[in-house]
Design a protein around this motif. Structure first.
Motif, PDB file in Angstrom:
ATOM      1  N   ARG A 258       0.812  -1.217   0.000  1.00  0.00           N
ATOM      2  CA  ARG A 258       0.000   0.000   0.000  1.00  0.00           C
ATOM      3  C   ARG A 258       0.846   1.268   0.000  1.00  0.00           C
ATOM      4  O   ARG A 258       0.375   2.336  -0.353  1.00  0.00           O
ATOM      5  CB  ARG A 258      -0.946   0.005   1.197  1.00  0.00           C
ATOM      6  N   ASN A 259       2.118   1.151   0.406  1.00  0.00           N
ATOM      7  CA  ASN A 259       3.046   2.286   0.321  1.00  0.00           C
ATOM      8  C   ASN A 259       4.475   1.766   0.334  1.00  0.00           C
ATOM      9  O   ASN A 259       4.709   0.559   0.354  1.00  0.00           O
ATOM     10  CB  ASN A 259       2.794   3.317   1.433  1.00  0.00           C
ATOM     11  N   ARG A 260       5.444   2.680   0.325  1.00  0.00           N
ATOM     12  CA  ARG A 260       6.857   2.315   0.141  1.00  0.00           C
ATOM     13  C   ARG A 260       7.612   2.116   1.457  1.00  0.00           C
ATOM     14  O   ARG A 260       8.817   1.887   1.427  1.00  0.00           O
ATOM     15  CB  ARG A 260       7.578   3.420  -0.652  1.00  0.00           C
ATOM     16  N   VAL A 261       6.944   2.235   2.602  1.00  0.00           N
ATOM     17  CA  VAL A 261       7.638   2.215   3.890  1.00  0.00           C
ATOM     18  C   VAL A 261       7.641   0.795   4.460  1.00  0.00           C
ATOM     19  O   VAL A 261       6.583   0.163   4.606  1.00  0.00           O
ATOM     20  CB  VAL A 261       6.985   3.175   4.896  1.00  0.00           C
ATOM     21  N   VAL A 262       8.827   0.311   4.794  1.00  0.00           N
ATOM     22  CA  VAL A 262       9.014  -1.019   5.371  1.00  0.00           C
ATOM     23  C   VAL A 262       9.486  -0.872   6.813  1.00  0.00           C
ATOM     24  O   VAL A 262      10.411  -0.107   7.096  1.00  0.00           O
ATOM     25  CB  VAL A 262      10.054  -1.826   4.568  1.00  0.00           C
ATOM     26  N   LYS A 263       8.848  -1.579   7.725  1.00  0.00           N
ATOM     27  CA  LYS A 263       9.383  -1.686   9.088  1.00  0.00           C
ATOM     28  C   LYS A 263      10.556  -2.655   9.032  1.00  0.00           C
ATOM     29  O   LYS A 263      10.411  -3.839   8.753  1.00  0.00           O
ATOM     30  CB  LYS A 263       8.308  -2.209  10.044  1.00  0.00           C
ATOM     31  N   ALA A 264      11.772  -2.135   9.271  1.00  0.00           N
ATOM     32  CA  ALA A 264      12.971  -2.960   9.218  1.00  0.00           C
ATOM     33  C   ALA A 264      12.966  -3.982  10.350  1.00  0.00           C
ATOM     34  O   ALA A 264      12.345  -3.779  11.402  1.00  0.00           O
ATOM     35  CB  ALA A 264      14.212  -2.076   9.316  1.00  0.00           C
ATOM     36  N   ALA A 265      13.674  -5.077  10.136  1.00  0.00           N
ATOM     37  CA  ALA A 265      13.776  -6.114  11.165  1.00  0.00           C
ATOM     38  C   ALA A 265      14.560  -5.595  12.356  1.00  0.00           C
ATOM     39  O   ALA A 265      15.683  -5.112  12.207  1.00  0.00           O
ATOM     40  CB  ALA A 265      14.456  -7.352  10.586  1.00  0.00           C
TER      41      ALA A 265
ATOM     42  N   GLY B 103      13.560   1.708  11.315  1.00  0.00           N
ATOM     43  CA  GLY B 103      13.658   0.840  12.477  1.00  0.00           C
ATOM     44  C   GLY B 103      13.367   1.560  13.765  1.00  0.00           C
ATOM     45  O   GLY B 103      12.253   1.528  14.292  1.00  0.00           O
ATOM     46  N   ARG B 104      14.356   2.267  14.307  1.00  0.00           N
ATOM     47  CA  ARG B 104      14.216   2.902  15.618  1.00  0.00           C
ATOM     48  C   ARG B 104      13.085   3.927  15.667  1.00  0.00           C
ATOM     49  O   ARG B 104      12.388   4.044  16.676  1.00  0.00           O
ATOM     50  CB  ARG B 104      15.542   3.554  16.013  1.00  0.00           C
ATOM     51  N   ALA B 105      12.904   4.672  14.583  1.00  0.00           N
ATOM     52  CA  ALA B 105      11.846   5.685  14.580  1.00  0.00           C
ATOM     53  C   ALA B 105      10.474   5.049  14.771  1.00  0.00           C
ATOM     54  O   ALA B 105       9.597   5.624  15.439  1.00  0.00           O
ATOM     55  CB  ALA B 105      11.887   6.485  13.277  1.00  0.00           C
TER      56      ALA B 105
ATOM     57  N   LEU C 136      17.999   2.170   3.863  1.00  0.00           N
ATOM     58  CA  LEU C 136      17.910   2.041   5.321  1.00  0.00           C
ATOM     59  C   LEU C 136      18.855   3.060   5.945  1.00  0.00           C
ATOM     60  O   LEU C 136      19.816   3.488   5.326  1.00  0.00           O
ATOM     61  CB  LEU C 136      18.316   0.612   5.716  1.00  0.00           C
ATOM     62  N   GLY C 137      18.583   3.441   7.182  1.00  0.00           N
ATOM     63  CA  GLY C 137      19.551   4.214   7.942  1.00  0.00           C
ATOM     64  C   GLY C 137      19.236   5.687   8.097  1.00  0.00           C
ATOM     65  O   GLY C 137      19.435   6.473   7.173  1.00  0.00           O
ATOM     66  N   GLY C 138      18.733   6.080   9.268  1.00  0.00           N
ATOM     67  CA  GLY C 138      18.521   7.490   9.557  1.00  0.00           C
ATOM     68  C   GLY C 138      17.361   8.118   8.824  1.00  0.00           C
ATOM     69  O   GLY C 138      17.401   9.306   8.496  1.00  0.00           O
ATOM     70  N   ILE C 139      16.316   7.336   8.570  1.00  0.00           N
ATOM     71  CA  ILE C 139      15.110   7.852   7.920  1.00  0.00           C
ATOM     72  C   ILE C 139      14.072   8.100   9.007  1.00  0.00           C
ATOM     73  O   ILE C 139      13.637   7.168   9.683  1.00  0.00           O
ATOM     74  CB  ILE C 139      14.573   6.846   6.884  1.00  0.00           C
ATOM     75  N   THR C 140      13.679   9.359   9.171  1.00  0.00           N
ATOM     76  CA  THR C 140      12.788   9.692  10.291  1.00  0.00           C
ATOM     77  C   THR C 140      11.622  10.596   9.909  1.00  0.00           C
ATOM     78  O   THR C 140      10.758  10.842  10.752  1.00  0.00           O
ATOM     79  CB  THR C 140      13.572  10.387  11.426  1.00  0.00           C
TER      80      THR C 140
ATOM     81  N   THR D  43      28.602 -11.304  25.975  1.00  0.00           N
ATOM     82  CA  THR D  43      29.512 -10.361  25.336  1.00  0.00           C
ATOM     83  C   THR D  43      29.236 -10.233  23.860  1.00  0.00           C
ATOM     84  O   THR D  43      29.879  -9.459  23.168  1.00  0.00           O
ATOM     85  CB  THR D  43      30.966 -10.826  25.528  1.00  0.00           C
ATOM     86  N   ASN D  44      28.260 -11.009  23.353  1.00  0.00           N
ATOM     87  CA  ASN D  44      27.899 -10.943  21.950  1.00  0.00           C
ATOM     88  C   ASN D  44      26.812  -9.897  21.769  1.00  0.00           C
ATOM     89  O   ASN D  44      25.779  -9.960  22.398  1.00  0.00           O
ATOM     90  CB  ASN D  44      27.379 -12.313  21.500  1.00  0.00           C
ATOM     91  N   SER D  45      27.018  -8.919  20.911  1.00  0.00           N
ATOM     92  CA  SER D  45      26.053  -7.842  20.706  1.00  0.00           C
ATOM     93  C   SER D  45      25.081  -8.158  19.589  1.00  0.00           C
ATOM     94  O   SER D  45      24.390  -7.274  19.112  1.00  0.00           O
ATOM     95  CB  SER D  45      26.803  -6.549  20.386  1.00  0.00           C
ATOM     96  N   ASP D  46      24.989  -9.428  19.184  1.00  0.00           N
ATOM     97  CA  ASP D  46      24.187  -9.790  18.008  1.00  0.00           C
ATOM     98  C   ASP D  46      22.750  -9.314  18.063  1.00  0.00           C
ATOM     99  O   ASP D  46      22.230  -8.803  17.098  1.00  0.00           O
ATOM    100  CB  ASP D  46      24.201 -11.303  17.836  1.00  0.00           C
ATOM    101  N   ASN D  47      22.075  -9.522  19.209  1.00  0.00           N
ATOM    102  CA  ASN D  47      20.662  -9.209  19.259  1.00  0.00           C
ATOM    103  C   ASN D  47      20.366  -7.799  18.819  1.00  0.00           C
ATOM    104  O   ASN D  47      19.318  -7.526  18.253  1.00  0.00           O
ATOM    105  CB  ASN D  47      20.149  -9.358  20.708  1.00  0.00           C
ATOM    106  N   ALA D  48      21.281  -6.885  19.063  1.00  0.00           N
ATOM    107  CA  ALA D  48      21.029  -5.483  18.750  1.00  0.00           C
ATOM    108  C   ALA D  48      21.253  -5.145  17.295  1.00  0.00           C
ATOM    109  O   ALA D  48      20.969  -4.040  16.874  1.00  0.00           O
ATOM    110  CB  ALA D  48      21.929  -4.611  19.619  1.00  0.00           C
ATOM    111  N   ALA D  49      21.757  -6.062  16.526  1.00  0.00           N
ATOM    112  CA  ALA D  49      22.256  -5.702  15.199  1.00  0.00           C
ATOM    113  C   ALA D  49      21.365  -6.129  14.060  1.00  0.00           C
ATOM    114  O   ALA D  49      21.838  -6.459  12.991  1.00  0.00           O
ATOM    115  CB  ALA D  49      23.654  -6.281  15.007  1.00  0.00           C
ATOM    116  N   HIS D  50      20.040  -6.094  14.287  1.00  0.00           N
ATOM    117  CA  HIS D  50      19.137  -6.481  13.208  1.00  0.00           C
ATOM    118  C   HIS D  50      18.461  -5.288  12.559  1.00  0.00           C
ATOM    119  O   HIS D  50      17.603  -5.477  11.715  1.00  0.00           O
ATOM    120  CB  HIS D  50      18.081  -7.458  13.742  1.00  0.00           C
ATOM    121  N   ALA D  51      18.757  -4.087  12.977  1.00  0.00           N
ATOM    122  CA  ALA D  51      18.036  -2.945  12.416  1.00  0.00           C
ATOM    123  C   ALA D  51      18.532  -2.604  11.027  1.00  0.00           C
ATOM    124  O   ALA D  51      19.657  -2.914  10.687  1.00  0.00           O
ATOM    125  CB  ALA D  51      18.192  -1.728  13.308  1.00  0.00           C
TER     126      ALA D  51
END
Length: 411
Positions: free
Chosen positions: A20-27, A348-350, A325-329, A403-411
């Motif tokens: 319906r539009n061009r905006v994707v919620k990133a993983a 993602g974060r937005a 992706l990246g810094g789209i708000t 010590t693995n930061s993996d979970n945070a790195a899906h955006a």
């Protein structure tokens, strides 16, 4: 007078899927499937983005096999998951949006204490964050991984997904084959970039052969990973050129960074060292406070921070849509991305901060995101991912941090 501005909220055909539009919620890691199965909490999480106006939402990191898991509680794409996944896709469709499943194999990011087996890599490798040993994957195992991606894609079809997103980024197993730092093989999967691109091309081809034109096929691919001697733009351009010529993908989402070292290269902005230290075991907290910023990296945030690299890929593709992706708000960022030649825009974060941001931008073009890029949401992924500034979120208990930061790195 005719308005000639690009319209990010106009419909788009993505393979067989009408968005319906061009905006994707990133993983972004969700932390809402503690037993590896869909919960009402996970359904509500994605329903909020659908009701909030996105064209498509992405379910983060669905494992193609138990050995491909990168963190506890991730959904494994097998028959057990289908009933819950069907409830999830039905809920998102009921709210008017499409839904994609991100499929991944962790490779060097996997943890033996979680999977029960030694992690695999293109060549023997020591993860510089966890110091875990990764053995070289055998050729018969490569074939098995390709089959696992195809089987997972079939589960997505059976579960009512509109698309799959093949995770070829962040130095997970497929991405690590693209890295000359990790891939030192002497067979047809190693050597020059054409050979190192072989695995991602074979996965994409096998998945396309499996799903046909029933769902869209997307790949998430690193432009560069921020590690000296690893993936950089020059070779990533060649990988995208090869994938585009194969015509197996409907779209490629361009990303940066890795889950192996300095994850802030992906996120940019504030480094939440104090918050990470607080959820660590007490014995490790002083070390995190002392070394956390050095291990995680520190990179300033800028709006549209991936655009300078991503625009290099626009002239390369003929058959494949590109996702920025990246810094789209805000709406201006969406329109800029479209003017630059991108077909879809991922946020993602937005959207974690404001799941209804798209609807608000449609109603008022001047709407600004409330996201401050404090990146404290990175810490919440070890419990239930949420924006720490959202008072309506029910705060879950954080799981023990590794010590693995993996979970945070899906955006």
């Amino acid at each position: 007078m005719t308005d000639l501005r690009p319209d990010p909220f106009a419909p788009l055909q993505l393979g067989p899927v009408r968005l319906r539009n061009r905006v994707v919620k990133a993983a972004t890691s969700e932390g809402r499937s503690p037993d590896g199965l869909v919960t009402d909490d996970l359904i509500d999480f994605h329903r909020r983005f659908a009701e909030g106006g996105v064209g498509m939402t992405t379910v983060a990191y669905c494992c193609v096999s138990p050995q491909g898991a990168s963190a506890p509680g991730q959904i494994v794409m097998d028959s057990r998951a289908v009933p819950g996944l069907r409830r999830l896709t039905d809920a998102v469709h009921g709210a008017g949006a499409a839904i994609s499943a991100q499929l991944g194999h962790a490779g060097v990011v996997a943890q033996k204490r979680l999977t029960g087996v030694t992690a695999v890599a293109p060549s023997r490798f020591i993860n510089p964050t966890s110091f875990a040993y990764c053995r070289e994957i055998r050729r018969d195992e490569i074939r098995a991984v390709i089959d696992q991606f195809a089987a997972a894609a079939q589960i997505a079809v059976d579960s009512g997904f509109d698309a799959v997103e093949l995770h070829f980024g962040h130095l997970y197993l497929p991405s690590s084959f693209l890295s000359p730092l990790i891939n030192r093989r002497k067979d047809e999967y190693g050597g020059d970039i054409d050979n190192r691109s072989r695995l991602v091309r074979e996965i994409a081809q096998r998945v396309r052969d499996t799903v046909g034109d029933r769902i869209a096929v997307i790949a998430k691919l690193d432009m560069d990973d921020g590690l000296p001697g690893s993936i950089w733009i020059d070779e990533a351009l060649r990988t995208v050129q090869l994938l585009d010529a194969d015509a197996t993908l409907d779209a490629i989402e361009l990303t940066q960074g890795s889950s192996v070292f300095k994850p802030m290269y992906l996120f940019r902005g504030d480094v939440p060292v104090r918050e990470f230290a607080e959820v660590m075991p007490p014995a490790l907290r002083p070390g995190v406070r002392l070394m956390g910023k050095r291990v995680m990296g520190s990179y300033p945030y800028e709006d549209l921070y991936m655009l300078p690299a991503a625009r290099q890929f626009v002239p390369v593709v003929r058959n494949t849509k590109l996702i920025l992706l990246g810094g789209i708000t805000n709406r201006q960022h969406l329109e800029t991305g479209m003017r630059e030649g991108f077909d879809l825009l991922a946020m993602g974060r937005a959207l974690l901060r404001e799941p209804d941001l798209v609807n608000r931008m449609i109603a008022d073009a001047g709407t600004r995101s409330r996201c401050t890029h404090n990146n404290k949401c990175m810490v919440t992924v070890f419990g239930r991912t949420h924006c720490v500034l959202d008072p309506d979120q029910r705060y879950g208990e954080a799981a023990p941090l590794t010590t693995n930061s993996d979970n945070a790195a899906h955006a």
